[in-house]
Scaffold this active site. Structure first.
Site, PDB file in Angstrom:
ATOM      1  N   HIS A 162       9.953   8.466   2.296  1.00  0.00           N
ATOM      2  CA  HIS A 162       8.551   8.031   2.280  1.00  0.00           C
ATOM      3  C   HIS A 162       8.223   7.292   0.996  1.00  0.00           C
ATOM      4  O   HIS A 162       7.653   6.200   1.007  1.00  0.00           O
ATOM      5  CB  HIS A 162       7.647   9.267   2.442  1.00  0.00           C
ATOM      6  CG  HIS A 162       6.185   8.935   2.405  1.00  0.00           C
ATOM      7  ND1 HIS A 162       5.438   8.982   1.255  1.00  0.00           N
ATOM      8  CD2 HIS A 162       5.349   8.523   3.383  1.00  0.00           C
ATOM      9  CE1 HIS A 162       4.197   8.628   1.531  1.00  0.00           C
ATOM     10  NE2 HIS A 162       4.113   8.344   2.821  1.00  0.00           N
ATOM     11  N   CYS A 539       7.093  -7.103  12.192  1.00  0.00           N
ATOM     12  CA  CYS A 539       6.402  -6.536  11.039  1.00  0.00           C
ATOM     13  C   CYS A 539       7.090  -5.298  10.513  1.00  0.00           C
ATOM     14  O   CYS A 539       6.508  -4.514   9.799  1.00  0.00           O
ATOM     15  CB  CYS A 539       4.944  -6.239  11.383  1.00  0.00           C
ATOM     16  SG  CYS A 539       4.770  -5.022  12.685  1.00  0.00           S
TER      17      CYS A 539
END
Lengths: 582, 582
Positions: A162, A539
């Site tokens: 993360h 994306c």
């Protein structure tokens, strides 16, 4: 040499000219002079820093040795990365010795005072302090703190943790997975290289090398010098692929526009929910027992979202903005600390047990494959309706304020796997949007499209395109589903795969053209067969990777969207792809 | 009628003959007699129980009204399900009133004493007691208890919960997701319909209707009557698709052979690891610090595995047996209870903290997409080597004992996504197997194939087939990955999908031919293009679903493999597919 061997020197000057003319590039030559006679030993194209590469390319054009097209093709786009982030002052760096090393997870250099929590990072930053956020690992709750920090250092997690992924997205320096750190988060201290660090102590980190330093090493900001601008200008002339940016805030969007982004390809609305006032209302929504209660809670978020979107439209000055609706599962938004649970219970007039039961009911075995994306819109239509209102109202206001812009919202529905599913959500978005537009009494065009990030969506693209007005490939998730491994867990075995030479690249960094790419190709071809005007983009993180950008050009995408700091890389890679495919 | 309206009756008898001859099926007719005159009002093919349907079909053949082929085509294979499980005694059932209702998750009827843990189920069963296992939900640790129970009742979980799936596989009656039960597992009691039940109280459950009854309702065993055998015999003449079974034990395998299975399509070796002696050795393997320690622990399991496999080969009498190597992530094998952790620590000479750290290190965010399948063989080659030795040694022993059989092991590598990955594991399986065969000094053929259960494996089937000698579609996982949702989590939103008519069927029960089926079709075609002799099967739950079986026939699979109790259904469905495609 000119004085000692004047003849050899004159000859050498000639040879240099001949060789550089021949190779049409700066040469790295070896030679010797014996008894006044020149011997050339070897020559090759000179290695250079990114800055030097740009300078040489421009010089070669100015000297008439290369065309601008050739100059653009000479630059390795991957090198530009170093130009786009702050670096340590070279002299100060030379005098310093690293005290530890992690993974260089997001490039750039940072120095500042150690803080241990996202809240502290925000508070210290507000006081004007530069901070480095040091944590065991980060989670979505830490986003605002990560934004407030100069750099991020984590004990656990790989290149796709993360912390690493979010930091790269933000263009913030990050060193991840420094297992040598002995962390005591509770007491706000850690030890490294035998020294104990406390809140407020200075450290410096280098997100390119992964080095960690004790104390301050001053940084210098990246400069976008004139040669950089010239090369980018040339690149834009050759490329056909548009370059957009992934941006969730007006600040990111502005930065990306400065770097040449032509629109927003992905705005992740959920990041907007974590700020203090909103998270309270969002949690109220989650704890609601009835649709009416949920709607009341969402009504509180609506004005915030609308403001966010207005600011984005303002920053983009009429360029396209794709807004993705809520994507993560709801359990990412609930509190985990006892104290916060108590607060929420009090705010909701519920018992701590009730709140804990709600949190438990949200637990998922495989959150990546759980109740998220448009599945939330199917079960809680009121969320999608609120987001539609926010998007359309914002667009209307900005359009009214700027008659010379064309504000045409692009609403992106995440995670669809079936055309009926997409239609169900699209119908409710369209009904809500049309009502808003009619009420405002203005003309406004908008599009509803979907992310293609589930294999079945790619496999049924002909059907999906009946509903979707655009496709945007979410190649992070599409890679996970196509390979059947989650990037949060793959770290446990991917090293063995590299050692055994099974994988040569991290499929999350470099697009897998064989498998994932096959699905993309199929989806573009079948989607456009159904709807010829369908526009397609990407994306995922791959949107900023040069070889992946080239592939996107080849399969006929209209745009790539990447982190602001990777926009120049994508522009150059897109130009090279166009040049190569001539 | 014959006495009151003799003319009308004679006419009616004629009309009956005419109509049944015309429709060539038993008719459900409405008629009236007015003023002695017969009026026929309507007629349609008569509804019938499964048993009656078989009888009628045989009668029609005996009367020359239908050919055997037509008789086979008349039977709805889904109806057979009820014939293959115990049912409540009809009279006793009529006198009973259900006290609650859950989901009919696995058909059949069961009665017995309530137990609350898998261990109790085993202990009571050993004492000769019939038990119904009642739990909040089940987990892989409960397998032996589930096997020992007559039926399984759970408070939580849908049609695809662990309890439901495993019970269907075992052919054990199961009612899942009875949310009305107020469960207190700790104190071994629950309340339902206002009554408190304790260990040892009698209940009865019906896995077809989901009904739950207080007390005992006697059950009668399913009978495979003569008509059933005749129809199956005819079916076998017409079908080209082979039918195998998913079986992990000799008992399951024998049952399946009785029901007509022609081999084992899937033996899940991990179920063999949960028995007491083995789980201890397996946990020792997980806790090992070195390869040598791991090998030593695995050496303890090897003789157990070899015995298991020998018994399977004996039960199959030379028919093919496909053995799948270890599939689930290692954390499924570690203890969760404090007491068991302590025991393991003592056995390993480690501290409780050490063991907890090992367990924590095995935690995964998305276990479905984690460190499992052949990824375990890449990181711990010694596991695959041990399993190869066990398979080959077992096959050699059984071959030696039965010279008239051909024992040719089929080793199935789960979860591959890349041909290099499969080659890496296959090479080590082949080296180990060849060494064993050479040492035994006998001739033995064996095959190494792979499950196709990851989209990328299907997409790159041409490459995968360079290594794989057979494909077996694991459509449970393939459905999860293709749709991007896990069946453990999908329960939270699938109901909304049915309500909104987005999905008409549970894709885990009925194969999604559009998406998942497209991948299968592609894989079969591209795989056979590379390796024409490649044989292909399916071993997901879809292997026992009639419409899915038809699809498997159409795309050219060689066999379907299903739970023992679904083998007759698959045989009939395969015959009908062959007849329909003529």
């Amino acid at each position: 040499m000119e004085q000692k061997f004047p003849e050899a020197f004159a000859e050498f000057t000639e040879v240099c000219k001949t060789l550089e003319n021949h190779y049409r590039d700066m040469q790295d030559m070896e030679f010797t002079v014996e008894h006044g006679k020149l011997f050339m030993l070897q020559t090759r194209n000179g290695k250079r820093t990114a800055q030097a590469a740009l300078q040489i390319a421009c010089d070669l054009v100015d000297e008439g040795m290369r065309t601008p097209e050739e100059a653009v093709a000479m630059i390795d786009p991957r090198n530009l990365d170093t130009l786009l982030h702050p670096q340590f002052d070279a002299k100060a760096l030379k005098a310093s010795e690293p005290m530890g090393k992690g993974l260089g997870a997001s490039p750039g250099a940072a120095c500042g005072k150690v803080v241990f929590t996202a809240d502290d990072a925000v508070a210290w930053n507000d006081k004007g302090e530069k901070v480095v956020l040091v944590r065991l690992e980060t989670s979505p709750e830490d986003i605002t703190g990560m934004k407030a920090a100069q750099g991020i250092l984590t004990v656990r997690g790989g290149m796709t943790s993360h912390a690493a992924v979010v930091a790269r997205g933000m263009g913030t320096c990050c060193v991840s997975g420094c297992g040598d750190i002995n962390m005591d988060e509770e007491n706000k201290r850690f030890t490294l290289a035998g020294k104990e660090f406390h809140e407020g102590d200075y450290i410096s980190i280098d997100g390119s090398t992964g080095n960690i330093y004790d104390g301050i090493i001053p940084t210098v900001d990246a400069t976008i010098a004139g040669t950089f601008g010239r090369i980018m200008g040339w690149a834009d002339e050759f490329r056909t692929l548009k370059v957009r940016t992934n941006a969730d805030t007006p600040a990111d969007a502005k930065k990306a526009r400065e770097l040449g982004a032509e629109g927003i390809g992905l705005c992740r609305t959920e990041h907007m929910f974590f700020e203090e006032d909103r998270i309270a209302a969002f949690r109220e929504m989650i704890c609601s027992d009835t649709v009416e209660e949920r709607e009341a809670a969402l009504d509180k978020i609506l004005p915030y979202q609308q403001n966010d979107f207005e600011a984005l439209y303002e920053a983009l000055e009429g360029c396209p903005v794709t807004i993705r609706f809520l994507d993560p599962p709801l359990h990412e938004f609930v509190p985990t600390e006892e104290e916060d649970i108590k607060k929420l219970a009090d705010a909701q007039g519920k018992s701590v047990e009730d709140i804990k039961a709600i949190i438990a009911s949200l637990h998922e075995f495989n959150p990546m494959m759980g109740h998220r994306g448009l599945r939330l819109a199917v079960t809680y239509p009121e969320i999608a309706k609120m987001q539609t209102k926010a998007v359309i109202r914002a667009a209307i206001n900005v359009q009214k304020a700027h008659a010379d812009w064309t504000v045409a919202p692009e609403i992106m529905i995440p995670l669809s796997c079936d055309t009926k599913e997409l239609k169900y959500v699209k119908d409710m978005v369209v009904a809500t949007a049309d009502a808003e537009i009619a009420a405002a009494g203005i003309e406004m065009k908008y599009e509803v499209g979907t992310m293609i990030e589930i294999p079945r969506a790619a496999l049924t693209a002909d059907e999906i395109a009946k509903e979707a007005e655009f496709f945007c490939f979410g190649t992070n998730d599409l890679t996970q589903m196509t390979y059947g491994f989650s990037r949060d867990d793959a770290g446990k075995f991917l090293d063995a795969y590299y050692d055994a030479k099974i994988f040569e690249n991290d499929p999350f960094a470099k697009l897998d053209q064989t498998g994932v790419g096959q699905l993309m190709k199929m989806a573009v071809a079948n989607g456009k067969a159904t709807r010829p005007e369908l526009h397609c983009g990407i994306c995922g993180e791959h949107g900023g990777d040069p070889s992946s950008v080239e592939f996107c050009h080849e399969i006929g995408l209209d745009y790539v969207s990447c982190s602001p700091f990777r926009v120049p890389i994508a522009r150059l890679a897109a130009a090279q792809a166009a040049i190569n495919s001539k």
